[in-house]
Design an enzyme around this catalytic site. Structure first.
Site, PDB file in Angstrom:
ATOM      1  N   GLU A 146       2.361  -8.102   8.259  1.00  0.00           N
ATOM      2  CA  GLU A 146       2.607  -6.649   8.244  1.00  0.00           C
ATOM      3  C   GLU A 146       3.495  -6.233   7.066  1.00  0.00           C
ATOM      4  OE1 GLU A 146       1.078  -4.343  10.029  1.00  0.00           O
ATOM      5  OE2 GLU A 146      -0.065  -5.983  10.907  1.00  0.00           O
ATOM      6  N   ARG A 192      -4.798  -7.504 -20.797  1.00  0.00           N
ATOM      7  CA  ARG A 192      -5.680  -6.889 -21.809  1.00  0.00           C
ATOM      8  C   ARG A 192      -4.876  -6.152 -22.874  1.00  0.00           C
ATOM      9  NH1 ARG A 192     -10.772  -6.041 -21.026  1.00  0.00           N
ATOM     10  NH2 ARG A 192     -10.840  -4.025 -22.076  1.00  0.00           N
ATOM     11  N   PRO A 242       0.822  -1.223   0.000  1.00  0.00           N
ATOM     12  CA  PRO A 242       0.000   0.000   0.000  1.00  0.00           C
ATOM     13  C   PRO A 242       0.849   1.263   0.000  1.00  0.00           C
ATOM     14  CG  PRO A 242      -0.136  -1.132   2.128  1.00  0.00           C
ATOM     15  CD  PRO A 242       0.621  -2.038   1.214  1.00  0.00           C
ATOM     16  N   ASP A 255     -10.995   2.235 -24.218  1.00  0.00           N
ATOM     17  CA  ASP A 255     -11.366   2.036 -22.811  1.00  0.00           C
ATOM     18  C   ASP A 255     -11.079   3.280 -21.978  1.00  0.00           C
ATOM     19  OD1 ASP A 255     -12.318  -0.571 -22.744  1.00  0.00           O
ATOM     20  OD2 ASP A 255     -10.346  -1.457 -22.371  1.00  0.00           O
TER      21      ASP A 255
HETATM   22  N1  SAM Z   1       1.636  -2.961   7.428  1.00  0.00           N
HETATM   23  C1  SAM Z   1       1.527  -2.648   6.030  1.00  0.00           C
HETATM   24  C2  SAM Z   1       1.384  -1.128   5.866  1.00  0.00           C
HETATM   25  O1  SAM Z   1       0.756  -0.517   6.701  1.00  0.00           O
HETATM   26  O2  SAM Z   1       1.865  -0.580   4.869  1.00  0.00           O
HETATM   27  C3  SAM Z   1       0.331  -3.353   5.408  1.00  0.00           C
HETATM   28  C4  SAM Z   1       0.516  -4.822   5.266  1.00  0.00           C
HETATM   29  S1  SAM Z   1      -0.833  -5.610   4.477  1.00  0.00           S
HETATM   30  C5  SAM Z   1      -1.810  -6.116   5.864  1.00  0.00           C
HETATM   31  C6  SAM Z   1      -0.147  -7.129   3.924  1.00  0.00           C
HETATM   32  C7  SAM Z   1       0.243  -7.157   2.463  1.00  0.00           C
HETATM   33  O3  SAM Z   1      -0.898  -6.929   1.646  1.00  0.00           O
HETATM   34  C8  SAM Z   1       1.238  -6.134   2.019  1.00  0.00           C
HETATM   35  O4  SAM Z   1       2.560  -6.535   2.306  1.00  0.00           O
HETATM   36  C9  SAM Z   1       0.982  -6.063   0.522  1.00  0.00           C
HETATM   37  O5  SAM Z   1       1.668  -7.065  -0.185  1.00  0.00           O
HETATM   38  C10 SAM Z   1      -0.500  -6.330   0.441  1.00  0.00           C
HETATM   39  N2  SAM Z   1      -1.283  -5.095   0.271  1.00  0.00           N
HETATM   40  C11 SAM Z   1      -2.118  -4.556   1.172  1.00  0.00           C
HETATM   41  N3  SAM Z   1      -2.686  -3.443   0.701  1.00  0.00           N
HETATM   42  C12 SAM Z   1      -2.226  -3.282  -0.553  1.00  0.00           C
HETATM   43  C13 SAM Z   1      -2.447  -2.304  -1.563  1.00  0.00           C
HETATM   44  N4  SAM Z   1      -3.255  -1.284  -1.365  1.00  0.00           N
HETATM   45  N5  SAM Z   1      -1.793  -2.442  -2.740  1.00  0.00           N
HETATM   46  C14 SAM Z   1      -0.951  -3.480  -2.951  1.00  0.00           C
HETATM   47  N6  SAM Z   1      -0.709  -4.432  -2.019  1.00  0.00           N
HETATM   48  C15 SAM Z   1      -1.329  -4.336  -0.847  1.00  0.00           C
END
Ligand code: SAM
Length: 253
Positions: free
Chosen positions: A117, A155, A90, A170
């Site tokens: 995490e 795509r 994220p 698109d």
């Molecule tokens: N503790 C992290 C933070 O606050 O940035 C979030 C960890 S999340 C619970 C677990 C995993 O989900 C991440 O390591 C990532 O690979 C994936 N993930 C969660 N949200 C995401 C997003 N918005 N985009 C891409 N991957 C995401």
């Protein structure tokens, strides 16, 4: 195009790989998807742990650097060329259509899916991946994010869509980067809602003009941020026109 997915949950992709456009693209050898279980690079103890508590304390567990780096290096060693490492997080750059187009120009993409995490920071420091987010929210893992990226990218791989024009028209795409115009199919009338006459007349130039205007109109109403410099797009006129429309037809777009 080849995707390598590094994940602790390879089975999450089972259904996705066997349905729709992706499954056809795989059958036609246009796309290859390879899953690698990160746990296979864990120490050979009974539980094969790949995660541990964060130094300094705090909730949750982190995916460790050692199995992750070893896994990526092993996958890459077995393949020629550049692998284009992507970590789903994220905290990464927001995924969008231009990024999908950029990815579609590569031969390979290596997608690292986090869990818990996320990854130990040294995964990023050592592997120097592109960090990519699919939006400002937190998922439980990177697998769904990896599917989003694969879905958008395939795509754009030549031959995957029946009609290559559709990924130009698109929304957000190369045609004009705006939202797509409204579309209609049969029947011509349903509960008093009719198809615009211009689409039935067979005048292709008029249809193209109508669609271009509808695309700009819809984008102005819903996603003004996509329009860029208003002068280039004659937005002032369009806005006056829209205000007029609202006064005459309060419920219309
Ligand atoms: N503790 C992290 C933070 O606050 O940035 C979030 C960890 S999340 C619970 C677990 C995993 O989900 C991440 O390591 C990532 O690979 C994936 N993930 C969660 N949200 C995401 C997003 N918005 N985009 C891409 N991957 C995401």
């Amino acid at each position: 195009m080849r995707f390598d997915i590094i994940t602790l949950f390879p089975a999450i992709f089972d259904g996705y790989l066997t349905q729709g456009l992706l499954s056809k693209a795989i059958q036609r050898d246009l796309v290859e998807i390879h899953r690698h279980n990160l746990r296979d690079w864990a120490p050979p103890t009974p539980h094969r742990p790949v995660d541990d508590k964060p130094f300094g304390g705090g909730p949750g567990m982190l995916i460790q650097v050692e199995p992750t780096v070893r896994c990526v290096e092993a996958v890459e060693a077995s393949l020629p060329g550049e692998s284009n490492r992507v970590v789903l997080t994220p905290q990464g750059k927001r995924f969008d259509q231009p990024m999908a187009e950029d990815f579609a120009n590569r031969d390979r993409l290596l997608l690292l899916c986090g869990r818990y995490e996320g990854f130990d920071q040294r995964v990023m420091d050592i592997l120097q991946p592109q960090e990519v987010s699919i939006g400002d929210f937190v998922l439980n893992g990177g697998e769904v994010a990896a599917m989003v990226i694969i879905d958008a990218v395939i795509r754009l791989v030549p031959g995957v869509l029946g009609d290559e024009q559709s990924n130009i028209d698109d929304s957000f795409s190369r045609g004009n980067r705006l939202l797509e115009f409204p579309q209609y199919t049969r029947p011509r009338e349903f509960r008093g809602h009719t198809v615009p006459d211009v689409l039935l007349g067979g005048d292709h130039a008029a249809i193209a003009r109508w669609r271009a205007e509808q695309s700009r109109r819809r984008t102005l109403q819903r996603r003004r941020d996509l329009l860029g410099d208003p002068q280039n797009l004659e937005i002032d006129n369009l806005e006056i026109d829209l205000n007029q429309t609202k006064r005459n037809h309060p419920k219309s777009e």
